[in-house]
Write a protein that holds these residues in place. Structure first.
Motif, PDB file in Angstrom:
ATOM      1  N   THR A 403       1.704  13.753   2.604  1.00 46.94           N
ATOM      2  CA  THR A 403       1.433  13.159   3.914  1.00 46.94           C
ATOM      3  C   THR A 403       0.911  11.748   3.713  1.00 46.94           C
ATOM      4  N   TYR A 404       1.549  10.791   4.365  1.00 45.23           N
ATOM      5  CA  TYR A 404       1.083   9.407   4.317  1.00 45.23           C
ATOM      6  C   TYR A 404       0.272   9.115   5.579  1.00 45.23           C
ATOM      7  N   THR A 405      -0.933   8.627   5.375  1.00 44.59           N
ATOM      8  CA  THR A 405      -1.775   8.174   6.478  1.00 44.59           C
ATOM      9  C   THR A 405      -1.812   6.653   6.446  1.00 44.59           C
ATOM     10  N   VAL A 406      -1.295   6.038   7.501  1.00 42.37           N
ATOM     11  CA  VAL A 406      -1.157   4.584   7.565  1.00 42.37           C
ATOM     12  C   VAL A 406      -2.200   4.026   8.527  1.00 42.37           C
ATOM     13  N   SER A 407      -3.036   3.127   8.034  1.00 39.75           N
ATOM     14  CA  SER A 407      -4.043   2.454   8.860  1.00 39.75           C
ATOM     15  C   SER A 407      -3.664   0.991   9.002  1.00 39.75           C
ATOM     16  N   VAL A 408      -3.572   0.524  10.251  1.00 35.06           N
ATOM     17  CA  VAL A 408      -3.147  -0.842  10.537  1.00 35.06           C
ATOM     18  C   VAL A 408      -4.283  -1.579  11.233  1.00 35.06           C
ATOM     19  N   LYS A 409      -4.764  -2.668  10.616  1.00 39.67           N
ATOM     20  CA  LYS A 409      -5.852  -3.461  11.196  1.00 39.67           C
ATOM     21  C   LYS A 409      -5.264  -4.702  11.867  1.00 39.67           C
ATOM     22  N   THR A 410      -5.519  -4.787  13.195  1.00 42.81           N
ATOM     23  CA  THR A 410      -5.002  -5.894  13.995  1.00 42.81           C
ATOM     24  C   THR A 410      -6.097  -6.942  14.226  1.00 42.81           C
ATOM     25  N   VAL A 483      -2.593  -3.573   6.021  1.00 40.49           N
ATOM     26  CA  VAL A 483      -2.087  -2.206   6.167  1.00 40.49           C
ATOM     27  C   VAL A 483      -2.595  -1.399   4.983  1.00 40.49           C
ATOM     28  N   ASP A 484      -3.206  -0.248   5.261  1.00 43.67           N
ATOM     29  CA  ASP A 484      -3.615   0.700   4.221  1.00 43.67           C
ATOM     30  C   ASP A 484      -2.724   1.927   4.301  1.00 43.67           C
ATOM     31  N   VAL A 485      -2.268   2.416   3.126  1.00 46.52           N
ATOM     32  CA  VAL A 485      -1.465   3.637   3.061  1.00 46.52           C
ATOM     33  C   VAL A 485      -2.144   4.607   2.103  1.00 46.52           C
ATOM     34  N   HIS A 486      -2.450   5.801   2.602  1.00 47.11           N
ATOM     35  CA  HIS A 486      -3.098   6.829   1.777  1.00 47.11           C
ATOM     36  C   HIS A 486      -2.105   7.948   1.490  1.00 47.11           C
ATOM     37  N   ASP A 487      -1.943   8.286   0.205  1.00 43.77           N
ATOM     38  CA  ASP A 487      -1.069   9.372  -0.244  1.00 43.77           C
ATOM     39  C   ASP A 487      -1.933  10.592  -0.511  1.00 43.77           C
ATOM     40  N   ASP A 488      -1.730  11.683   0.264  1.00 37.84           N
ATOM     41  CA  ASP A 488      -2.566  12.869   0.114  1.00 37.84           C
ATOM     42  C   ASP A 488      -2.389  13.536  -1.240  1.00 37.84           C
ATOM     43  N   ILE A 489      -1.180  13.547  -1.771  1.00 38.84           N
ATOM     44  CA  ILE A 489      -0.925  14.197  -3.060  1.00 38.84           C
ATOM     45  C   ILE A 489      -1.612  13.446  -4.191  1.00 38.84           C
ATOM     46  N   LEU A 490      -1.488  12.129  -4.200  1.00 37.40           N
ATOM     47  CA  LEU A 490      -2.123  11.324  -5.255  1.00 37.40           C
ATOM     48  C   LEU A 490      -3.614  11.149  -4.997  1.00 37.40           C
ATOM     49  N   LYS A 492      -4.863   8.700  -3.252  1.00 35.43           N
ATOM     50  CA  LYS A 492      -5.064   7.282  -3.538  1.00 35.43           C
ATOM     51  C   LYS A 492      -4.680   6.442  -2.332  1.00 35.43           C
ATOM     52  N   LYS A 493      -5.440   5.363  -2.104  1.00 39.87           N
ATOM     53  CA  LYS A 493      -5.168   4.445  -1.008  1.00 39.87           C
ATOM     54  C   LYS A 493      -4.619   3.128  -1.576  1.00 39.87           C
ATOM     55  N   PHE A 494      -3.568   2.615  -0.928  1.00 36.83           N
ATOM     56  CA  PHE A 494      -2.937   1.363  -1.327  1.00 36.83           C
ATOM     57  C   PHE A 494      -3.105   0.353  -0.196  1.00 36.83           C
ATOM     58  N   ARG A 495      -3.570  -0.850  -0.535  1.00 36.94           N
ATOM     59  CA  ARG A 495      -3.799  -1.888   0.482  1.00 36.94           C
ATOM     60  C   ARG A 495      -2.730  -2.970   0.392  1.00 36.94           C
ATOM     61  N   PHE A 496      -2.269  -3.412   1.584  1.00 40.22           N
ATOM     62  CA  PHE A 496      -1.273  -4.465   1.699  1.00 40.22           C
ATOM     63  C   PHE A 496      -1.843  -5.522   2.639  1.00 40.22           C
ATOM     64  N   ALA A 518      -1.878  -4.784  -3.112  1.00 41.44           N
ATOM     65  CA  ALA A 518      -2.949  -5.548  -3.751  1.00 41.44           C
ATOM     66  C   ALA A 518      -3.688  -4.768  -4.820  1.00 41.44           C
ATOM     67  N   ASN A 519      -3.543  -3.451  -4.874  1.00 42.91           N
ATOM     68  CA  ASN A 519      -4.330  -2.653  -5.824  1.00 42.91           C
ATOM     69  C   ASN A 519      -3.481  -1.654  -6.586  1.00 42.91           C
ATOM     70  N   SER A 520      -2.184  -1.979  -6.806  1.00 40.24           N
ATOM     71  CA  SER A 520      -1.299  -1.075  -7.540  1.00 40.24           C
ATOM     72  C   SER A 520      -0.866  -1.718  -8.835  1.00 40.24           C
ATOM     73  N   ASP A 521      -0.576  -0.880  -9.842  1.00 36.81           N
ATOM     74  CA  ASP A 521      -0.080  -1.394 -11.114  1.00 36.81           C
ATOM     75  C   ASP A 521       1.340  -1.927 -10.989  1.00 36.81           C
ATOM     76  N   ASN A 522       1.997  -1.605  -9.866  1.00 36.97           N
ATOM     77  CA  ASN A 522       3.380  -2.015  -9.697  1.00 36.97           C
ATOM     78  C   ASN A 522       3.530  -3.401  -9.104  1.00 36.97           C
ATOM     79  N   SER A 523       2.438  -4.078  -8.773  1.00 40.71           N
ATOM     80  CA  SER A 523       2.541  -5.438  -8.253  1.00 40.71           C
ATOM     81  C   SER A 523       1.346  -6.255  -8.708  1.00 40.71           C
ATOM     82  N   VAL A 524       1.516  -7.557  -8.711  1.00 36.78           N
ATOM     83  CA  VAL A 524       0.452  -8.452  -9.139  1.00 36.78           C
ATOM     84  C   VAL A 524       0.144  -9.421  -8.014  1.00 36.78           C
ATOM     85  N   GLY A 525      -1.104  -9.477  -7.592  1.00 46.58           N
ATOM     86  CA  GLY A 525      -1.485 -10.411  -6.540  1.00 46.58           C
ATOM     87  C   GLY A 525      -0.997  -9.985  -5.178  1.00 46.58           C
ATOM     88  N   VAL A 526      -1.216 -10.833  -4.191  1.00 42.23           N
ATOM     89  CA  VAL A 526      -0.825 -10.566  -2.809  1.00 42.23           C
ATOM     90  C   VAL A 526       0.132 -11.655  -2.369  1.00 42.23           C
TER      91      VAL A 526
END
Length: 561
Positions: A403-410, A483-490, A492-496, A518-526
């Motif tokens: 389950t992905y929980t997506v939080s969007v800050k406006t 945008v924050d995405v939280h993966d219930d299985i992992l 872990k929260k990922f921020r964009f 911004a906080n994953s090993d699969n990307s560098v920087g924002v």
């Protein structure tokens, strides 16, 4: 050979014993030598059928009945059969099956050798598989590809001069080590006009594998006085080695132009080499559920996701085609998941999909994708035309549901409709509609909206998101903070991070952004560059847009600047 008509107990036979062909020269004799494996229980008593496929046609299904051995297809035996057929050209694949009759139907096929007696060409097919309802993958129908022929893919760009085109035939010869070379590979377009000024033409030819490519010979068949000028790239050749060669030519093939030659030799040393994905041949079996109204005549599309990339969306089969067929898919294995969608067209738009099987004919790996539910707007609990299925290999599910929980800050609100796509190690989610939030009025100023997407196949480590709106409503402009995405299985929260406008009248006027994690090993920087208008190429020409263009390349380990 003959026609037979039956009515009641009366039978009428009309013997013919002749070929339907332009001339006897069009008829070839093929010797088919079948070797049964020398393993326990390898022989079969079933009836065996074969179909030969060449670049000029196929034989249709033929029964292998008359062998020099009285008892055919015994363990370790070699049986030889003779077939007559119209000229097939280069034989590149065969289909072999048996009818599973008699007590000992299981069969281990070692190899099949096909010899064209008229040209003395030999085509070898290594099989080494069971055709059995009890063993291996329980299949009694298999397709095998010749080991000596490989596909060569060409693209030819003709020059722009008014007389640069040609109506003559053009062929290519690929040359390898020790002067090993293919036969003439004719670049024909099946009746269409090719090599027009400024055109870009594509061809697929089958030839012998010459190993490491050293040279390419391009020659015009000068039965006319036409000329051809080949500029920019002469040919893109996709080989088993997964390398593309781009040859700069910029010369005339004409007796009265340039150096007066109608042939040129292109050296690999002068070519630009680009690594490309290798194509793998998969046997695809689609099983429709055994429920009322389960069948469909709609269009069905498939996308496959693997560790090393994603395939293009492919049309599985058009209306009326068989449910077992072969597809060429990029080498993206190990496979992770599959996405299937239907377009809802046709008189029977609903489909109950049971499962899809992908059998890699080169590695022999089998992946199962099970759904067992409706793809329909009218039937089933989901009422959807799209589904995703995890790959099951050796009874192990490759991807888990999460389950992905997506939080969007406006920062500054919008009344527009918003969508997003999440990308990660296992592909992407497809388009997600940000519709049902914890707040009644979504995307208001300084508000955080939360959206839940259950039963989505986990993407693993996330790399980026693509988010956009349709610019609808009175106040469409939107300033997105993150945008924050939280993966219930992992867990872990990922921020964009964004901190930019998605608005036609603000910032750079873009309403779509791609945001790197911004906080994953699969990307560098924002990085949050906009989606920009590309260059469009057509028939060797290009059209340049007036706006400034920004490019950003997103890889698994870094993002370009």
């Amino acid at each position: 050979q003959k026609c037979m008509f039956m009515q009641g107990s009366e039978t009428a036979i009309f013997p013919f014993e002749g070929w339907l062909a332009r001339s006897e020269e069009d008829v070839h004799t093929y010797t088919v030598t079948v070797t049964t494996g020398d393993v326990y229980g390898a022989g079969t008593d079933a009836n065996v059928f074969i179909t030969l496929y060449g670049d000029m046609g196929d034989t249709g299904e033929r029964k292998l009945s008359k062998s020099e051995n009285s008892n055919k297809f015994e363990r370790g035996s070699v049986d030889t059969f003779t077939l007559e057929a119209v000229d097939l050209g280069q034989v590149f694949k065969i289909r072999v099956r048996h009818d599973n009759r008699m007590l000992s139907a299981d069969w281990y096929l070692e190899q099949v050798e096909v010899v064209d007696q008229d040209t003395e060409e030999v085509f070898l097919f290594l099989c080494e598989r069971w055709l059995s309802r009890k063993k291996e993958d329980k299949r009694i129908d298999r397709v095998f590809y010749v080991k000596v022929l490989i596909p060569y893919h060409f693209s030819v760009a003709t020059g722009w001069d008014w007389d640069a085109g040609t109506s003559s035939r053009v062929y290519v010869i690929i040359i390898g080590k020790k002067n090993k070379k293919t036969d003439r590979l004719w670049l024909d377009l099946d009746g269409k006009n090719g090599f027009l000024p400024g055109s870009l033409d594509y061809f697929i030819c089958y030839g012998t594998d010459v190993g490491d490519i050293k040279k390419v010979e391009v020659r015009e068949n000068t039965h006319t006085d036409s000329v051809v000028c080949i500029r920019k790239q002469t040919s893109d050749c996709w080989f088993v080695l997964s390398v593309r060669f781009v040859f700069p030519c910029k010369c005339w093939l004409a007796k009265d132009r340039g150096d007066g030659l109608t042939a040129c030799f292109l050296d690999v040393k002068d070519a630009e080499t680009v690594s490309i994905p290798q194509k793998m041949i998969y046997e695809v079996t689609v099983i429709t559920g055994d429920v009322q109204h389960a069948g469909t005549d709609t269009q069905i599309y498939m996308t496959v996701f693997g560790v090393y990339g994603t395939s293009e969306e492919m049309l599985l089969f058009e209306r009326g085609q068989k449910d077992t067929f072969n597809l060429e898919i990029e080498d993206i294995a190990p496979l992770r998941k599959m996405r299937v969608r239907i377009d809802g067209s046709g008189s029977r738009p609903d489909w109950f999909l049971d499962m899809i099987e992908l059998h890699n004919l080169q590695t022999d790996e089998v992946a199962l994708f099970m759904y067992e539910e409706w793809l329909s707007r009218s039937y089933g609990p989901k009422r959807t035309l799209l589904c995703e299925m995890p790959a099951v290999i050796n009874d192990e599910e490759m991807v888990e549901f999460t389950t992905y929980t997506v939080s969007v800050k406006t920062t500054a609100g919008t009344d527009a409709n918003v969508w997003m796509i999440i990308f990660g190690e296992n592909g992407d989610t497809g388009t997600l509609t940000l519709k049902e939030s914890n707040n009644t009025n979504k995307f208001e100023r300084k508000q955080t909206d939360t959206f839940r997407f259950p039963d989505i196949l986990s993407l693993g480590e996330l790399s980026k998101v693509r988010i956009w709106h349709d610019n609808s409503g009175l106040a469409a402009g939107w300033h997105l903070e993150y945008v924050d995405v939280h993966d219930d299985i992992l867990g872990k929260k990922f921020r964009f991070q964004c901190d930019r406008w998605l608005a036609k009248n603000e910032d750079d006027g873009q309403i779509m952004r791609e945001l790197a994690c911004a906080n994953s090993d699969n990307s560098v920087g924002v990085h949050n560059s906009p989606i920009c208008n590309p260059f469009y190429f057509h028939n060797g020409t290009y059209f340049q847009v007036k706006q400034n263009i920004k490019w950003e390349l997103n890889g698994w380990k870094s993002v370009s600047v």
